[in-house]
Motif scaffolding. Structure first.
Motif, mmCIF file in Angstrom:
data_model
loop_
_atom_site.group_PDB
_atom_site.id
_atom_site.type_symbol
_atom_site.label_atom_id
_atom_site.label_comp_id
_atom_site.label_asym_id
_atom_site.label_seq_id
_atom_site.Cartn_x
_atom_site.Cartn_y
_atom_site.Cartn_z
ATOM 1 N N ARG A 69 0.843 -1.205 0.000
ATOM 2 C CA ARG A 69 0.000 0.000 0.000
ATOM 3 C C ARG A 69 0.876 1.253 0.000
ATOM 4 O O ARG A 69 0.601 2.206 -0.722
ATOM 5 C CB ARG A 69 -0.902 -0.026 1.239
ATOM 6 C CG ARG A 69 -1.811 1.165 1.370
ATOM 7 C CD ARG A 69 -3.205 0.860 0.818
ATOM 8 N NE ARG A 69 -4.117 1.995 1.005
ATOM 9 C CZ ARG A 69 -4.371 2.891 0.058
ATOM 10 N NH1 ARG A 69 -3.795 2.793 -1.126
ATOM 11 N NH2 ARG A 69 -5.210 3.879 0.288
ATOM 12 N N ASP A 122 -7.498 5.286 4.184
ATOM 13 C CA ASP A 122 -8.832 5.186 3.583
ATOM 14 C C ASP A 122 -9.893 5.789 4.485
ATOM 15 O O ASP A 122 -10.945 5.185 4.724
ATOM 16 C CB ASP A 122 -9.176 3.720 3.275
ATOM 17 C CG ASP A 122 -8.369 3.201 2.090
ATOM 18 O OD1 ASP A 122 -8.163 3.995 1.150
ATOM 19 O OD2 ASP A 122 -7.943 2.036 2.126
ATOM 20 N N GLN A 151 -12.347 12.350 -3.102
ATOM 21 C CA GLN A 151 -12.114 12.104 -1.686
ATOM 22 C C GLN A 151 -12.861 13.199 -0.897
ATOM 23 O O GLN A 151 -12.802 14.363 -1.281
ATOM 24 C CB GLN A 151 -10.607 12.192 -1.403
ATOM 25 C CG GLN A 151 -10.228 12.366 0.044
ATOM 26 C CD GLN A 151 -10.463 11.104 0.863
ATOM 27 O OE1 GLN A 151 -10.048 10.027 0.475
ATOM 28 N NE2 GLN A 151 -11.153 11.247 1.983
#
Lengths: 243, 224
Positions: free
Chosen positions: A119, A157, A190
């Motif tokens: 990630r 996230d 986002q």
């Protein structure tokens, strides 16, 4: 869905936030502007309890917290649903750029080291920092540090990213690269709540701008309305000052 | 005035060097326990856990406020009279206990100061990513405090190595006790204790070298 209802906060006898109410839709990008000392940063810091609000209700996704009676689990819950980008970057000084991104993934989210590294590699690519992955914060430029700071927040996230004047501490030469990264994030829809003095940037990416004065939201609206035809005299005065 | 008996000293050296492992054993084990205890007390003093805080402050006050030698006598000669299960405690164990408690009190205060010296932004960043207080301390704050506290903690370790010589007063035959016995046979006190002093000195110099290596290691995140 993010909702703030009747949020109040005082430092001693000085009220800093007075009855703030605010809804943010998923994918919405909200920018907060206003004179210094009007509670913009405090509003952000109250949403994840870096500052403890006196009263009000904060809802992020499936978690609703009554600020006056927040439990330890409530506070952790809010923090784990939000990401925070600091004015002074606040990177973990004892961790490399990559470790700054993986730290919470492993420690807080319980991700395996391999998954967290994978990630981090993605995030480092997106933030243009692959080459500095193993550098410690002390050897990074201000712009690079803030991009790691944003990457650290992205990696979680979170349902909402909070930006507390992310470019105010930067030398002018680094402001552009940080705003570019935030623009990319905004384009990916986002959900963001941003305190900034970058008016041009706010006009480009905001769905809605809030003008705060004296601990209250004095006026709000789409950038074109608020920046070009402000109704509140205080908004007009502020916009004249910042040009 | 007489000449220094160098041959006697050279003969004594290998005998006394044989006691170095015991000295280092007491110091290393004492240091390991003391570090853990001191870190726990330092964190407690920073976050202030009600009731426990009173005990920690009392503990630090007592073990800083009384001589190590008195504490060793209390543990070895005194406590077994009060608590019968301690009658089997041996001198080495009592020394390690005494060193641990005594030095942990000092070290807790240096670690506490180092923790408070870590930039507030580091605390906020840890909390903002959702860490618990314990995770924040373990992963972010204590490692950074360690860098600040390291030179002081190594100093305490050096002091601890030398303080193991007090074990001789509890009847332990360590470096000091062995030299005392040898000198009592030869009457060459000056030579015997000069050898002991030299051995301690060399051990401490080796530790100082280790300290420089440790500091370089801990500073690697801060080199530009």
């Amino acid at each position: 869905m993010i909702s703030v209802q009747n949020l109040n906060k005082s430092f001693g006898a000085t009220p800093v936030l007075q009855d703030i109410s605010l809804d943010i839709q998923p994918g919405e990008r909200v920018v907060v502007i206003g004179p210094s000392g009007t509670g913009k940063s405090t509003l952000l810091r109250c949403l994840n309890f870096l500052d403890t609000p006196d009263s009000g209700k904060i809802t992020i996704g499936d978690l609703s917290v009554d600020a006056a009676h927040a439990s330890r689990a409530d506070i952790l819950g809010l923090r784990r649903r939000t990401g925070f980008v600091f004015q002074n970057y606040a990177l973990f000084a004892n961790k490399t750029a990559r470790q700054n991104i993986t730290e919470a993934l492993v420690t807080v989210k319980g991700m395996s080291r391999a998954d967290a590294d994978a990630r981090a590699d993605t995030i480092l690519r997106e933030t243009g920092l692959e080459a500095r992955a193993d550098a410690y914060p002390a050897s990074l430029s201000g712009g690079q540090q803030q991009r790691v700071g944003i990457g650290r927040a992205m990696a979680l996230d979170a349902e909402l990213l909070l930006f507390d004047e992310p470019t105010s501490a930067l030398d002018p030469e680094w402001v552009g690269e940080v705003l570019d990264l935030m623009r990319k994030l905004a384009e990916s829809r986002q959900t963001m709540l941003i305190v900034t003095h970058e008016m041009q940037f706010a006009r480009e990416i905001a769905d809605r701008i809030l003008f705060m004065d004296d601990g209250r939201i004095a006026e709000e609206g789409p950038p074109a309305d608020l920046l070009d035809t402000p109704r509140d005299p205080r908004t007009r005065a502020f916009l004249r000052r910042v040009g | 005035m007489r000449a220094l008996d160098v041959d006697y000293m050279l003969g004594l050296l290998p005998i006394l060097l044989g006691y170095v492992p015991l000295t280092l054993f007491m110091a290393v084990v004492g240091m390991a326990f003391a570090l853990v205890l001191a870190a726990l007390m330092a964190v407690e003093r920073v976050v202030r856990i009600p009731v426990l805080d009173i005990f920690v402050r009392l503990f630090i006050s007592f073990f800083r406020g009384t001589p190590l030698l008195v504490q060793l006598f209390l543990f070895y000669f005194g406590l077994p009279q009060m608590l019968s299960f301690l009658t089997t405690i041996n001198g080495v164990t009592a020394t390690i206990m005494g060193l641990t408690l005594h030095f942990s009190a000092y070290m807790a205060e240096s670690i506490r100061a180092a923790i408070l010296g870590v930039d507030r932004a580091q605390w906020e960043a840890s909390l903002a990513v959702g860490m618990t207080q314990a995770q924040m301390m373990r992963r972010i704050i204590l490692p950074q405090a360690a860098r600040v506290a390291a030179p002081t903690l190594v100093n305490y370790f050096i002091d601890m190595v030398k303080s193991t010589s007090l074990a001789f007063t509890l009847g332990v035959t360590e470096l000091m006790g062995a030299a005392q016995k040898e000198a009592a046979g030869s009457f060459l006190y000056f030579e015997a204790f000069l050898v002991v002093a030299t051995i301690y000195w060399i051990m401490v110099e080796a530790l100082s070298f280790g300290q420089r290596r440790l500091e370089t290691f801990l500073n690697k995140a801060h080199a530009r």
